[in-house]
Design an enzyme around this catalytic site. Structure first.
Site, PDB file in Angstrom:
ATOM      1  N   CYS A 179     -39.616  -1.565   2.612  1.00 14.81           N
ATOM      2  CA  CYS A 179     -40.076  -2.843   2.515  1.00 14.81           C
ATOM      3  C   CYS A 179     -40.637  -3.216   1.149  1.00 14.81           C
ATOM      4  O   CYS A 179     -41.123  -2.428   0.279  1.00 14.81           O
ATOM      5  CB  CYS A 179     -41.246  -3.230   3.482  1.00 14.81           C
ATOM      6  SG  CYS A 179     -42.241  -4.539   3.486  1.00 14.81           S
ATOM      7  N   CYS A 194     -35.345  -8.294   0.178  1.00 14.41           N
ATOM      8  CA  CYS A 194     -36.263  -8.161   1.527  1.00 14.41           C
ATOM      9  C   CYS A 194     -35.393  -7.435   2.552  1.00 14.41           C
ATOM     10  O   CYS A 194     -34.294  -7.320   2.956  1.00 14.41           O
ATOM     11  CB  CYS A 194     -36.389  -9.576   2.258  1.00 14.41           C
ATOM     12  SG  CYS A 194     -37.139  -9.576   3.732  1.00 14.41           S
TER      13      CYS A 194
END
Ligand code: DGL
Length: 289
Positions: free
Chosen positions: A213, A88
């Site tokens: 991302c 992440c």
């Protein structure tokens, strides 16, 4: 892949092969990274934990991202993981450094992020190389990321720490994670088009574009179509997997298993397991925590 605080030394002996490697994300985006890990390291055991009950992280305050990331990593430690990968970017950019300095007992556990391999790849320098910034040939970089990752400033800061004369233009892709997690790929495609157009108005010819991302590889073809053909797209899952394989070669005590994977979520396991099909092409057996 490098420890932020503990630059790697040489090879380590095979000692006490230990349990699964934990893979953490706010939701399902980290599955793009886990899939690349599994292709690269088919013998390794993994436990994936998606904090779906609290996703998205990209619109939360730094304090909240830190608190949730520590809780998620602790959950994976409790499952027996001694090495956890933050799959992440938001958690890696906002929380990883403080987590390593203030919270982690590095004698017991290690936590690595998806952020460092991208910086190493773009600058062609090891993370632990603290020499003065050099001309790397890198000049105009577009960063597509969550609002929290962009606000953290971590990516341009670390890039400029290593590479001279580099311009980083970030684009916070509001709404994109939410559209992908909801499986609304038409909305996601429209958002990519609009975010790329906003970026190109400020940087018409990016040399490289980073999809910062772990959800965005799902809409990579839309980014590719909207960006100029000469812009190089940086693929995070494969780079991160190569970096993990290299780390495990140097830290063999973290290797082990027979290719088993368990999937955990803080959300509704049935619904999340079905939604995983968007990311992997098939539903996954998620378990609640
Ligand atoms: N997939 C995560 C990232 O790489 C975060 C998405 C979110 O929860 O906003 O940034």
């Amino acid at each position: 892949m490098r420890d932020l605080e503990l630059p790697s030394a040489g090879m380590e002996p095979d000692a006490c092969p230990c349990g699964p490697i934990g893979v953490f994300d706010s939701g399902l985006g980290g599955l793009t990274v886990l899939e690349a890990f599994r292709r690269r390291l088919p013998e390794q055991d993994f436990i994936y934990f998606g904090d779906n009950a609290h996703a998205p992280y990209g619109v939360k305050s730094p304090g909240e991202v830190y608190r949730l990331t520590v809780a998620g990593v602790q959950r994976l430690f409790d499952e027996g993981c001694r090495l956890v990968i933050l799959a992440c970017n938001t958690a890696s950019a906002v929380a990883l450094h403080d987590l390593q300095v203030d919270w982690l007992d590095a004698a017991q556990h290690r936590v690595l992020g998806v952020f460092v391999p991208i910086i190493e790849h773009l600058t062609r320098r090891d993370w632990g190389d603290n020499s003065v910034p050099t001309h790397t040939g890198l000049h105009d970089v577009a960063l597509f990321a969550t609002p929290a990752t962009v606000i953290s400033g971590a990516f341009p800061r670390e890039l400029r720490f290593r590479a001279r004369d580099v311009t980083v233009v970030p684009q916070a892709c509001a709404g994109l994670v939410e559209a992908i997690e909801a499986g609304d790929m038409d909305a996601a495609a429209g958002l990519v088009e609009s975010h790329v157009a906003q970026l190109l108005a400020r940087l018409p010819r990016p040399q490289s574009a980073v999809l910062g991302c772990t959800h965005y590889p799902l809409v990579e073809s839309h980014f590719r179509a909207a960006l100029p053909p000469e812009t190089t797209l940086v693929s995070q899952p494969e780079l991160t997997a190569a970096s993990l394989a290299d780390y495990l070669d140097r830290h063999r005590r973290f290797r082990g298993g027979s290719g088993q994977v368990r999937y955990l979520t803080s959300g509704d396991p049935g619904a999340i397991g079905e939604r995983a099909e968007i990311f992997t092409g098939h539903p996954l057996p998620f378990h609640g925590i």
